[in-house]
Motif scaffolding. Structure first.
Motif, short mmCIF file in Angstrom:
data_model
loop_
_atom_site.label_atom_id
_atom_site.label_comp_id
_atom_site.label_asym_id
_atom_site.label_seq_id
_atom_site.Cartn_x
_atom_site.Cartn_y
_atom_site.Cartn_z
N PHE A 165 0.83 -1.20 0.00
CA PHE A 165 0.00 0.00 0.00
C PHE A 165 0.87 1.26 0.00
N TYR A 166 1.97 1.23 0.74
CA TYR A 166 2.89 2.36 0.80
C TYR A 166 3.54 2.60 -0.56
N HIS A 167 3.84 1.53 -1.30
CA HIS A 167 4.49 1.66 -2.60
C HIS A 167 3.53 2.23 -3.66
N ASN A 168 2.24 1.96 -3.56
CA ASN A 168 1.28 2.38 -4.58
C ASN A 168 0.58 3.70 -4.26
N LYS A 169 0.70 4.20 -3.04
CA LYS A 169 0.03 5.46 -2.69
C LYS A 169 0.89 6.65 -3.09
N PRO A 170 0.31 7.83 -3.23
CA PRO A 170 1.11 9.02 -3.53
C PRO A 170 2.09 9.31 -2.40
N LYS A 171 3.21 9.91 -2.77
CA LYS A 171 4.26 10.19 -1.79
C LYS A 171 3.80 11.28 -0.82
N ASN A 172 4.24 11.12 0.43
CA ASN A 172 3.99 12.11 1.48
C ASN A 172 2.49 12.40 1.66
N SER A 173 1.69 11.36 1.62
CA SER A 173 0.24 11.52 1.82
C SER A 173 -0.23 10.54 2.88
N MET A 174 -1.06 11.02 3.79
CA MET A 174 -1.63 10.16 4.84
C MET A 174 -3.02 9.75 4.40
N CYS A 175 -3.10 8.76 3.54
CA CYS A 175 -4.39 8.39 2.97
C CYS A 175 -5.01 7.25 3.77
N SER A 176 -6.33 7.20 3.69
CA SER A 176 -7.10 6.13 4.34
C SER A 176 -7.63 5.19 3.27
N GLY A 177 -8.05 4.01 3.70
CA GLY A 177 -8.58 3.06 2.74
C GLY A 177 -8.78 1.70 3.36
N LEU A 178 -9.17 0.77 2.51
CA LEU A 178 -9.38 -0.62 2.89
C LEU A 178 -8.44 -1.49 2.06
N ILE A 179 -7.60 -2.24 2.73
CA ILE A 179 -6.67 -3.13 2.04
C ILE A 179 -7.23 -4.55 2.08
N ILE A 180 -7.36 -5.16 0.92
CA ILE A 180 -7.75 -6.57 0.81
C ILE A 180 -6.53 -7.33 0.32
N SER A 181 -5.91 -8.07 1.21
CA SER A 181 -4.68 -8.80 0.91
C SER A 181 -4.98 -10.30 0.96
N SER A 182 -4.86 -10.95 -0.18
CA SER A 182 -5.13 -12.40 -0.28
C SER A 182 -3.86 -13.10 -0.70
N GLY A 183 -3.37 -13.96 0.16
CA GLY A 183 -2.12 -14.67 -0.09
C GLY A 183 -2.32 -16.16 -0.27
N TYR A 184 -1.29 -16.92 0.08
CA TYR A 184 -1.31 -18.36 -0.17
C TYR A 184 -2.16 -19.10 0.85
N GLN A 185 -2.19 -18.63 2.10
CA GLN A 185 -2.89 -19.36 3.14
C GLN A 185 -4.12 -18.63 3.67
N CYS A 186 -4.17 -17.33 3.61
CA CYS A 186 -5.29 -16.60 4.21
C CYS A 186 -5.48 -15.28 3.49
N THR A 187 -6.59 -14.62 3.82
CA THR A 187 -6.97 -13.34 3.24
C THR A 187 -7.27 -12.38 4.39
N HIS A 188 -6.72 -11.16 4.31
CA HIS A 188 -6.93 -10.15 5.33
C HIS A 188 -7.68 -8.96 4.74
N VAL A 189 -8.53 -8.38 5.56
CA VAL A 189 -9.19 -7.11 5.23
C VAL A 189 -8.76 -6.12 6.31
N LEU A 190 -7.97 -5.10 5.92
CA LEU A 190 -7.32 -4.20 6.87
C LEU A 190 -7.80 -2.77 6.62
N PRO A 191 -8.46 -2.15 7.58
CA PRO A 191 -8.83 -0.74 7.43
C PRO A 191 -7.66 0.17 7.82
N ILE A 192 -7.42 1.21 7.03
CA ILE A 192 -6.36 2.18 7.26
C ILE A 192 -7.01 3.54 7.49
N LEU A 193 -6.75 4.14 8.62
CA LEU A 193 -7.29 5.44 8.97
C LEU A 193 -6.14 6.43 9.12
N GLU A 194 -6.09 7.40 8.18
CA GLU A 194 -5.07 8.45 8.19
C GLU A 194 -3.66 7.86 8.23
#
Length: 515
Positions: A79-108
């Motif tokens: 998420f840090y690599h794909n977001k604009p530089k020097n920005s405190m953005c919020s969002g929902l990260i859906i990360s699905s890997g080999y064994q499990c899937t995470h839904v992570l809320p990001i606030l500021e």
């Protein structure tokens, strides 16, 4: 060894972890002998247990002697690599890997760990489900349908259906099936058993097998004849005891033979004698037949001159042909039998049809494999319901998909459809897919390390490790939340002594009043 079925991402086998670190340092050109004089950025699981971080910090500081370390979460680095530089953005990260899937809320720019959710399904379960589907479909190729081959098919040929039920209805059409089915060729050998043998070699093999059977039968007859001859000799010896008048020994021998009278002994001797004679005759006949077979195996066929009929004979035969056409057999013609051609390559083909969408669908519908869990859409809705309306609107403006299990074609359109169904009418949202769902976590960790190389507020030094323990964590935009260990307060010895003295005084006063 996993302490629970949900600790798949938690490293607890530190001997294996040490081997992995040695391998990584060696391929990076860093010598791990003595100490590793480089800062280390290490990823860990979401809400990683303190014990696992403590053991990893101990391994890094005590074994490798690193100067400082920073811990982060792989999906947050992506998420840090794909977001604009020097920005405190919020969002929902859906990360699905080999064994499990995470839904992570990001606030500021920070992880809200209290509302993180995990689904225990990923690429491993999808590959196992695809393997079971194809093994049921092709029971003759169970050994060839391996898990590694299923992972390859899953990555190269599967896709996420925007509408699963509607897509299944499309697959019912023969034309759609013919245009969209993928054919997988399994490895096979074109050399069949016995296909390289000529007719003479096959005949010779049959004769060898026949000789082995004849020799085996002859050996068994000889063994049986030997046993019968020994029994017959013993019976004849008992009969000689009767003829010599040794009655005591004769009766003892009859008892041992389980016989009652001399007449029974005589009948057994006659039957056994005839059986021995028949066995000897069979053995002699078998030897004669074997010699005849060996001699006549290749009989000489004399050349017979072909008799050419005269012209008068041919004309007379033609006169009688209409009368005896049915009874007179004609010249035998070679019959050309059309044998069915077995296509071995076609037999070893897998037709992957609806399995292309059924296997990756389990992250949206875990009930397909019998799992009593919520899918991505239900989990997303549950997390959004825990926030106020304005925060929900802010989170859905940046739904970020990352992880190797999000590389299926159509997953972005499917997430947009799910959000369109759960969000209010005419509300806006945005779904973003990582530029490289597999490697963006590494790129993000690299960018983060270069941006914060001299920032001591995010790195754990050896001095801080020795003072605050291995479970200590410094928070940053890509890290977990630091949860310190809270030990229960122990009462001091003086308070315990005061409490015991008060108790004894109260006991003494009560006794005085009773007196």
């Amino acid at each position: 060894m996993l302490r629970s079925p949900f600790d798949r991402n938690v490293p607890v086998n530190l001997e294996l972890q040490e081997l992995l670190l040695d391998y990584s340092f060696q391929h990076l050109g860093v010598s791990s002998q003595g100490c590793v004089d480089h800062p280390i950025v290490l990823t860990e699981a979401v809400c990683n247990p303190l014990y696992s971080r403590q053991m990893m910090s101990e391994l890094l500081f005590e074994c490798y002697g690193i100067p400082k370390v920073a811990y982060g979460i792989d999906s947050l680095f992506s998420f840090y690599h794909n977001k604009p530089k020097n920005s405190m953005c919020s969002g929902l990260i859906i990360s699905s890997g080999y064994q499990c899937t995470h839904v992570l809320p990001i606030l500021e720019g920070r992880l809200d760990a209290k509302n993180c959710k995990r689904i225990n399904l990923g690429g491993s379960q999808a590959a196992g489900y695809l393997q079971r589907l194809l093994q049921l479909k092709y029971p003759g190729h169970l050994a060839a349908i391996t898990l590694s081959r299923m992972e390859e098919i899953l990555h190269e040929h599967s896709y996420i259906a925007e509408d699963y039920v509607e897509e299944l209805h499309k697959w019912r059409c023969p034309d759609y099936y013919e245009n969209n089915v993928h054919k997988m060729q399994l490895p096979f050998s074109s050399k069949l058993l016995g296909s390289t043998l000529t007719s003479e070699e096959k005949q010779e093999r049959r004769q060898q097998q026949l000789r082995r059977l004849q020799e085996l039968n002859a050996r068994r007859r000889e063994e049986k004849l030997q046993l019968d001859q020994e029994r017959l000799d013993r019976l004849l010896y008992v009969q000689e005891l009767l003829e010599d008048g040794q009655m005591d020994q004769f009766h003892k021998a009859l008892i041992e033979l389980n016989m009652d009278s001399p007449e029974e002994l005589q009948s057994y001797i006659q039957k056994l004698s005839s059986a021995v004679e028949q066995a000897k005759q069979k053995i002699l006949q078998a030897e004669v037949n074997l010699e005849v077979d060996v001699v006549d195996s290749k009989p000489e066929t004399p050349d017979l001159e072909q008799l050419e009929p005269s012209l008068e004979d041919v004309e007379s035969m033609n006169d009688f042909d209409p009368l005896f056409s049915e009874e007179t057999p004609g010249v035998e013609k070679p019959v050309t039998t059309v044998q069915p051609v077995f296509n071995l390559a076609a037999y070893h083909q897998l037709f992957v049809g609806t399995e292309r969408i059924r296997a990756p669908e389990i992250i949206f519908q875990p009930s397909l494999i019998g799992e009593e869990q919520a899918g991505i859409a239900e989990t997303l809705q549950y997390i959004l319901d825990r926030y106020p309306k304005d925060v929900q609107e802010m989170l859905v403006q940046n739904v970020f998909l990352t992880g190797g299990n999000t590389m299926y074609p159509g997953i972005k359109a499917r997430m947009e459809k799910e959000l369109l169904e759960m969000r209010p009418f005419q509300s806006s949202f945005q779904v973003q897919l990582a530029s490289n769902p597999v490697l963006d976590a590494w790129y993000g960790a690299r960018d983060w390390a270069l941006d914060h190389l001299d920032d001591n507020e995010v790195w754990i030094t050896r001095k801080e490790y020795e003072e605050k323990g291995g479970e200590y964590l410094k928070e940053h935009c890509a890290s977990n939340i630091c949860v310190p260990i809270r030990l229960p307060k122990q009462a001091s010895r003086s308070s315990d002594a005061q409490a015991s003295s008060k108790g004894s005084a109260a006991g003494g006063g009560g006794a005085g009043e009773q007196a």
